[in-house]
Scaffold this active site. Structure first.
Site, mmCIF file in Angstrom:
data_model
loop_
_atom_site.group_PDB
_atom_site.id
_atom_site.type_symbol
_atom_site.label_atom_id
_atom_site.label_comp_id
_atom_site.label_asym_id
_atom_site.label_seq_id
_atom_site.Cartn_x
_atom_site.Cartn_y
_atom_site.Cartn_z
ATOM 1 N N GLY A 36 15.103 -25.306 2.939
ATOM 2 C CA GLY A 36 15.134 -25.304 4.395
ATOM 3 C C GLY A 36 15.360 -26.691 4.965
ATOM 4 O O GLY A 36 15.206 -27.707 4.280
ATOM 5 N N TYR A 144 18.175 -12.594 -10.036
ATOM 6 C CA TYR A 144 17.816 -12.620 -8.611
ATOM 7 C C TYR A 144 17.570 -11.204 -8.091
ATOM 8 O O TYR A 144 16.554 -10.930 -7.444
ATOM 9 C CB TYR A 144 18.935 -13.289 -7.822
ATOM 10 C CG TYR A 144 18.823 -13.112 -6.333
ATOM 11 C CD1 TYR A 144 17.890 -13.834 -5.596
ATOM 12 C CD2 TYR A 144 19.657 -12.213 -5.656
ATOM 13 C CE1 TYR A 144 17.780 -13.659 -4.222
ATOM 14 C CE2 TYR A 144 19.552 -12.045 -4.296
ATOM 15 C CZ TYR A 144 18.622 -12.766 -3.579
ATOM 16 O OH TYR A 144 18.517 -12.589 -2.224
#
Length: 313
Positions: A36, A144
């Site tokens: 982020g 994933y």
């Protein structure tokens, strides 16, 4: 309401924060800032409309901040499908162990609602396209995807065992402003380095659905406001798809680069775990009255413009 957003400084998470702030929520962001960007939420932090706790969900100490929260938007995850094949353990830790930690903190502090961002890749190479939510068997082909499917099962079990309300969203390829990875980001950076030639992984015939992040976030909140089950799950995406070559053509057009030579690496997929054909059925969410307001081509075009503008600033 008091909403907690894990991964709220990231791509989709920061857009969730935008929506919550506009709605008047008290917003707490938990993010370790490894993927982020604090700049994505700087305006909200400066105005005091959101608070940031820099913390890793695999550590201790952040859990107490959930006290008094009405709901958790669990967006934090390791999203790199390609990297998950090379080094799977960190992906399993960040996606599965971290989710268990969030659920345990919710249980300890009495938070009764979770919103979770999953992925279209949980379906694997589906034989039914567009793929509905009840498609079976779900056989992920990447680490994933496996972690996200495991998360869905764990969240469902906690919701039913501890009287929580859970919403799970399986996203198509979500694209747009603030993205820092993915095919559009890759292509733009490759073309910045070499505006005459673009390497495209695979044969360019991989065909997928793309959807604007703003439209995606609106769909998430629409579903939350219009469904009330203990556990529910929805696909979110556009009702069409385009090939990777078509996507590349849109990007070169937006960059004003005529005559770019496309060079293909070959094979029917770009990397290990890549699903070469994906389009989700969104009939379940449409049955609640929602309508997708953009398509794949427009989403790609708008995303390219947003990322190019960010690079200029």
């Amino acid at each position: 309401m008091f909403s907690v957003v894990t991964g709220g400084a990231g791509f989709i998470g920061s857009h969730i924060v935008d929506y919550l702030v506009r709605s008047g929520d008290r917003v707490l962001i938990i993010d370790n800032l490894s993927a982020g960007n604090k700049q994505n939420i700087a305006g909200h932090l400066d105005s005091g409309k959101a608070e940031l706790i820099k913390a890793d969900l695999l550590s201790d100490g952040w859990q107490k901040y959930l006290e008094g929260a009405d709901r958790v938007f669990h967006i934090a995850a390791d999203p790199d499908v390609r990297a998950s094949a090379k080094n799977p353990k960190p992906v399993c830790d960040n996606n599965v162990s971290a989710t268990i930690n969030v659920l345990e903190a919710m249980r300890e502090y009495g938070v009764r609602e979770i919103v979770f961002t999953s992925t279209s890749t949980v379906y694997g190479e589906a034989k039914t396209i567009p793929t509905p939510e009840d498609y079976s068997p779900m056989i992920p082909i990447s680490i994933y995807a496996g972690t996200k499917l495991a998360d869905e099962a764990i969240i469902a079990s906690y919701a039913h065992t501890y009287q929580m309300k859970a919403r799970v969203f399986r996203f198509a390829n979500i694209i747009g402003e603030r993205s820092n990875h993915g095919v559009i980001w890759d292509f733009i950076h490759k073309l910045k380095e070499n505006p005459k030639e673009l390497e495209i992984l695979g044969d360019g015939k991989q065909t997928k659905s793309y959807f604007s992040v703003d439209a995606c976030v609106r769909a998430v909140f629409y579903a939350c406001e219009n469904s009330d089950e203990t556990f529910n799950y929805f696909n979110i995406g556009s009702e069409d798809w385009i090939s990777v070559t078509e996507l590349a053509e849109i990007i070169t057009e937006e960059m004003g680069l005529p005559g770019v030579a496309f060079k293909y690496s070959g094979g029917d997929r770009g990397w290990v775990g890549d699903v070469p054909k994906m389009q989700l059925s969104v009939e379940k969410l449409k049955s609640l009255g929602w309508t997708p307001d953009t398509d794949s081509k427009e989403s790609v075009r708008l995303a390219a413009r947003a990322l190019l503008k960010e690079m200029e600033e």
